[in-house]
Design a protein around this motif. Structure first.
Motif, short mmCIF file in Angstrom:
data_model
loop_
_atom_site.label_atom_id
_atom_site.label_comp_id
_atom_site.label_asym_id
_atom_site.label_seq_id
_atom_site.Cartn_x
_atom_site.Cartn_y
_atom_site.Cartn_z
N GLU A 1 0.82 -1.21 0.00
CA GLU A 1 0.00 0.00 0.00
C GLU A 1 0.86 1.27 0.00
OE1 GLU A 1 -3.64 2.06 2.55
OE2 GLU A 1 -2.91 0.07 3.13
N GLN A 2 1.89 1.30 0.86
CA GLN A 2 2.75 2.49 0.91
C GLN A 2 3.51 2.69 -0.40
OE1 GLN A 2 5.15 1.84 4.44
NE2 GLN A 2 4.06 3.49 5.48
N ALA A 3 4.00 1.62 -0.98
CA ALA A 3 4.75 1.73 -2.24
C ALA A 3 3.84 2.22 -3.38
CB ALA A 3 5.39 0.39 -2.59
N ILE A 4 2.60 1.76 -3.40
CA ILE A 4 1.65 2.23 -4.41
C ILE A 4 1.38 3.72 -4.22
CG2 ILE A 4 -0.74 2.08 -5.23
CD1 ILE A 4 -0.55 -0.98 -4.70
N ARG A 5 1.21 4.15 -2.96
CA ARG A 5 0.98 5.56 -2.67
C ARG A 5 2.18 6.41 -3.11
NH1 ARG A 5 1.14 5.76 2.53
NH2 ARG A 5 -0.76 4.55 2.77
N ILE B 1 2.89 -13.95 -13.85
CA ILE B 1 1.82 -12.97 -14.01
C ILE B 1 1.93 -11.93 -12.91
CG2 ILE B 1 0.20 -14.45 -15.24
CD1 ILE B 1 -1.30 -14.88 -12.64
N ILE B 2 1.51 -10.73 -13.25
CA ILE B 2 1.46 -9.62 -12.29
C ILE B 2 -0.02 -9.42 -11.94
CG2 ILE B 2 1.83 -7.15 -11.97
CD1 ILE B 2 4.46 -8.44 -12.18
N VAL B 3 -0.31 -9.36 -10.66
CA VAL B 3 -1.68 -9.12 -10.22
C VAL B 3 -1.69 -7.81 -9.43
CG1 VAL B 3 -3.62 -9.98 -8.87
CG2 VAL B 3 -2.16 -11.59 -10.12
N VAL C 1 -11.61 -1.95 -5.65
CA VAL C 1 -12.17 -3.14 -6.29
C VAL C 1 -11.90 -4.40 -5.45
CG1 VAL C 1 -12.11 -4.58 -8.39
CG2 VAL C 1 -11.67 -2.15 -8.55
N ASP C 2 -10.67 -4.51 -4.95
CA ASP C 2 -10.20 -5.74 -4.32
C ASP C 2 -10.07 -5.65 -2.80
OD1 ASP C 2 -9.57 -6.95 -7.01
OD2 ASP C 2 -8.18 -5.27 -7.04
N HIS C 3 -10.37 -4.49 -2.22
CA HIS C 3 -10.31 -4.25 -0.77
C HIS C 3 -8.89 -4.32 -0.19
CE1 HIS C 3 -14.61 -4.40 -1.14
NE2 HIS C 3 -14.54 -5.64 -1.60
N VAL C 4 -7.87 -4.27 -1.06
CA VAL C 4 -6.48 -4.24 -0.62
C VAL C 4 -5.66 -3.56 -1.71
CG1 VAL C 4 -5.88 -6.51 -1.56
CG2 VAL C 4 -4.59 -5.62 0.38
#
Length: 180
Positions: free
Chosen positions: A8-12, A159-161, A167-170
Protein backbone atom coordinates in the motif's frame (compact mmCIF):
# COMPACT_ATOMS: atom_id res chain seq x y z
CA UNK A 1 2.98 -18.88 -4.56
CA UNK A 2 3.05 -15.10 -4.91
CA UNK A 3 5.43 -12.39 -3.83
CA UNK A 4 4.39 -8.82 -3.03
CA UNK A 5 6.32 -6.32 -5.15
CA UNK A 6 4.34 -3.21 -4.14
CA UNK A 7 2.45 -2.78 -0.90
CA UNK A 8 0.00 0.00 0.00
CA UNK A 9 2.75 2.49 0.91
CA UNK A 10 4.75 1.73 -2.24
CA UNK A 11 1.65 2.23 -4.41
CA UNK A 12 0.98 5.56 -2.67
CA UNK A 13 4.59 6.68 -3.21
CA UNK A 14 4.50 5.60 -6.88
CA UNK A 15 1.26 7.50 -7.61
CA UNK A 16 2.58 10.58 -5.81
CA UNK A 17 5.80 10.47 -7.86
CA UNK A 18 3.83 10.00 -11.12
CA UNK A 19 1.62 12.98 -10.18
CA UNK A 20 4.74 15.15 -9.69
CA UNK A 21 6.18 13.92 -13.02
CA UNK A 22 2.94 14.76 -14.86
CA UNK A 23 2.95 18.28 -13.41
CA UNK A 24 6.63 18.77 -14.23
CA UNK A 25 6.49 17.43 -17.78
CA UNK A 26 3.39 19.46 -18.66
CA UNK A 27 4.59 22.61 -16.83
CA UNK A 28 1.46 22.50 -14.70
CA UNK A 29 -1.84 20.87 -15.53
CA UNK A 30 -3.51 23.41 -17.80
CA UNK A 31 -5.28 21.66 -20.66
CA UNK A 32 -4.61 18.19 -19.18
CA UNK A 33 -7.16 15.40 -18.91
CA UNK A 34 -6.74 12.14 -16.99
CA UNK A 35 -8.44 9.12 -18.57
CA UNK A 36 -8.43 5.77 -16.77
CA UNK A 37 -8.69 2.51 -18.70
CA UNK A 38 -11.36 0.34 -17.09
CA UNK A 39 -11.20 -1.12 -14.53
CA UNK A 40 -8.20 -0.48 -12.29
CA UNK A 41 -6.82 2.30 -14.48
CA UNK A 42 -9.90 4.33 -13.57
CA UNK A 43 -9.09 4.15 -9.85
CA UNK A 44 -5.43 4.95 -10.44
CA UNK A 45 -6.43 7.98 -12.56
CA UNK A 46 -8.75 9.13 -9.77
CA UNK A 47 -5.89 8.83 -7.26
CA UNK A 48 -3.62 10.81 -9.58
CA UNK A 49 -6.32 13.47 -9.88
CA UNK A 50 -6.45 13.75 -6.07
CA UNK A 51 -2.64 13.89 -5.72
CA UNK A 52 -2.32 16.54 -8.44
CA UNK A 53 -5.04 18.62 -6.80
CA UNK A 54 -3.25 18.38 -3.44
CA UNK A 55 0.03 19.49 -5.04
CA UNK A 56 -1.19 22.11 -7.52
CA UNK A 57 -4.47 23.19 -5.96
CA UNK A 58 -6.14 22.57 -9.30
CA UNK A 59 -8.50 19.75 -10.20
CA UNK A 60 -7.64 18.03 -13.48
CA UNK A 61 -10.67 16.78 -15.44
CA UNK A 62 -11.10 13.03 -15.22
CA UNK A 63 -12.73 10.42 -17.43
CA UNK A 64 -12.91 6.70 -17.94
CA UNK A 65 -12.71 4.65 -21.09
CA UNK A 66 -14.02 1.17 -21.88
CA UNK A 67 -11.94 -0.64 -24.49
CA UNK A 68 -14.10 -3.78 -24.77
CA UNK A 69 -15.23 -3.18 -28.36
CA UNK A 70 -11.74 -2.07 -29.46
CA UNK A 71 -9.87 -5.20 -28.37
CA UNK A 72 -8.14 -7.16 -31.15
CA UNK A 73 -8.76 -10.44 -29.32
CA UNK A 74 -12.53 -10.00 -29.11
CA UNK A 75 -14.17 -13.15 -30.34
CA UNK A 76 -17.66 -14.36 -29.69
CA UNK A 77 -17.43 -18.03 -28.71
CA UNK A 78 -21.13 -18.60 -28.92
CA UNK A 79 -24.21 -16.66 -29.83
CA UNK A 80 -25.06 -16.21 -26.16
CA UNK A 81 -21.69 -14.83 -25.05
CA UNK A 82 -21.71 -11.10 -25.65
CA UNK A 83 -18.94 -8.81 -24.39
CA UNK A 84 -19.82 -6.86 -21.27
CA UNK A 85 -19.67 -3.17 -22.13
CA UNK A 86 -19.10 -0.92 -19.13
CA UNK A 87 -19.32 2.38 -20.96
CA UNK A 88 -17.04 5.30 -21.58
CA UNK A 89 -17.46 8.54 -19.66
CA UNK A 90 -15.21 11.43 -20.64
CA UNK A 91 -17.08 14.58 -19.51
CA UNK A 92 -14.92 17.08 -21.42
CA UNK A 93 -13.92 17.35 -25.06
CA UNK A 94 -10.58 15.63 -25.75
CA UNK A 95 -9.91 17.90 -28.72
CA UNK A 96 -6.65 19.83 -28.28
CA UNK A 97 -6.11 18.45 -24.75
CA UNK A 98 -3.09 16.69 -23.29
CA UNK A 99 -4.63 13.35 -22.40
CA UNK A 100 -2.90 11.16 -19.84
CA UNK A 101 -4.11 7.57 -20.28
CA UNK A 102 -3.78 5.57 -17.05
CA UNK A 103 -3.61 1.79 -16.60
CA UNK A 104 -2.45 -0.61 -13.92
CA UNK A 105 -0.13 -3.04 -15.75
CA UNK A 106 1.52 -2.59 -19.14
CA UNK A 107 2.37 -5.89 -20.80
CA UNK A 108 1.97 -6.50 -24.56
CA UNK A 109 0.62 -3.02 -25.31
CA UNK A 110 -2.62 -4.33 -26.83
CA UNK A 111 -4.84 -2.82 -24.13
CA UNK A 112 -3.23 0.57 -24.67
CA UNK A 113 -3.64 0.26 -28.44
CA UNK A 114 -7.34 -0.41 -27.95
CA UNK A 115 -7.56 2.58 -25.58
CA UNK A 116 -5.87 4.81 -28.17
CA UNK A 117 -8.44 3.75 -30.77
CA UNK A 118 -11.32 4.42 -28.35
CA UNK A 119 -9.85 7.79 -27.39
CA UNK A 120 -9.31 8.93 -30.99
CA UNK A 121 -12.97 8.12 -31.68
CA UNK A 122 -13.82 10.84 -29.13
CA UNK A 123 -11.74 13.51 -30.86
CA UNK A 124 -8.21 14.55 -31.69
CA UNK A 125 -6.14 15.32 -28.60
CA UNK A 126 -3.12 17.62 -28.78
CA UNK A 127 -1.05 14.88 -27.17
CA UNK A 128 -1.53 11.48 -25.53
CA UNK A 129 0.71 10.39 -22.67
CA UNK A 130 0.68 7.03 -20.87
CA UNK A 131 0.98 6.42 -17.12
CA UNK A 132 1.16 2.90 -15.70
CA UNK A 133 1.66 1.54 -12.21
CA UNK A 134 3.68 -1.46 -13.47
CA UNK A 135 5.63 -1.98 -16.69
CA UNK A 136 6.44 -5.68 -16.98
CA UNK A 137 7.92 -5.68 -20.48
CA UNK A 138 7.20 -8.19 -23.29
CA UNK A 139 5.73 -5.59 -25.66
CA UNK A 140 4.15 -6.85 -28.88
CA UNK A 141 3.45 -3.32 -30.13
CA UNK A 142 5.68 -0.22 -30.20
CA UNK A 143 4.16 1.36 -27.09
CA UNK A 144 6.19 2.97 -24.32
CA UNK A 145 4.89 4.57 -21.13
CA UNK A 146 5.72 8.17 -20.23
CA UNK A 147 5.26 7.57 -16.49
CA UNK A 148 5.99 4.30 -14.66
CA UNK A 149 5.41 3.45 -11.02
CA UNK A 150 7.75 0.45 -11.15
CA UNK A 151 9.50 -1.54 -13.87
CA UNK A 152 9.23 -5.25 -13.11
CA UNK A 153 11.13 -7.51 -15.52
CA UNK A 154 9.16 -10.75 -15.79
CA UNK A 155 9.23 -14.01 -17.65
CA UNK A 156 6.23 -15.05 -19.71
CA UNK A 157 5.60 -17.80 -17.15
CA UNK A 158 4.85 -15.15 -14.52
CA UNK A 159 1.82 -12.97 -14.01
CA UNK A 160 1.46 -9.62 -12.29
CA UNK A 161 -1.68 -9.12 -10.22
CA UNK A 162 -2.53 -5.52 -9.28
CA UNK A 163 -5.13 -5.14 -6.57
CA UNK A 164 -6.69 -1.85 -5.52
CA UNK A 165 -8.86 -1.13 -2.49
CA UNK A 166 -11.71 0.24 -4.60
CA UNK A 167 -12.17 -3.14 -6.29
CA UNK A 168 -10.20 -5.74 -4.32
CA UNK A 169 -10.31 -4.25 -0.77
CA UNK A 170 -6.48 -4.24 -0.62
CA UNK A 171 -3.69 -2.23 -2.25
CA UNK A 172 -0.90 -4.50 -3.46
CA UNK A 173 0.85 -5.76 -6.55
CA UNK A 174 2.08 -9.35 -6.61
CA UNK A 175 4.08 -11.49 -8.99
CA UNK A 176 3.33 -15.19 -9.28
CA UNK A 177 3.93 -18.21 -11.50
CA UNK A 178 1.20 -19.05 -14.00
CA UNK A 179 -0.65 -22.22 -13.21
CA UNK A 180 -1.04 -24.89 -15.90
Amino acid sequence: MSRIILDEQAIRRATTRIAHEIIERNKGVDNCLLVGIKTRGVYLAKRLQERIEAIEGEKVPFGEIDITLYRDDLTVKSKTEEPIIQGTDVPVDVKNRKVILVDDVLYTGRTVRAALDALIDLGRPEQIQLAVLIDRGHRELPIRPDYVGKNVPTSKSEIIVAKLKEVDHVDEVTIQQKTS
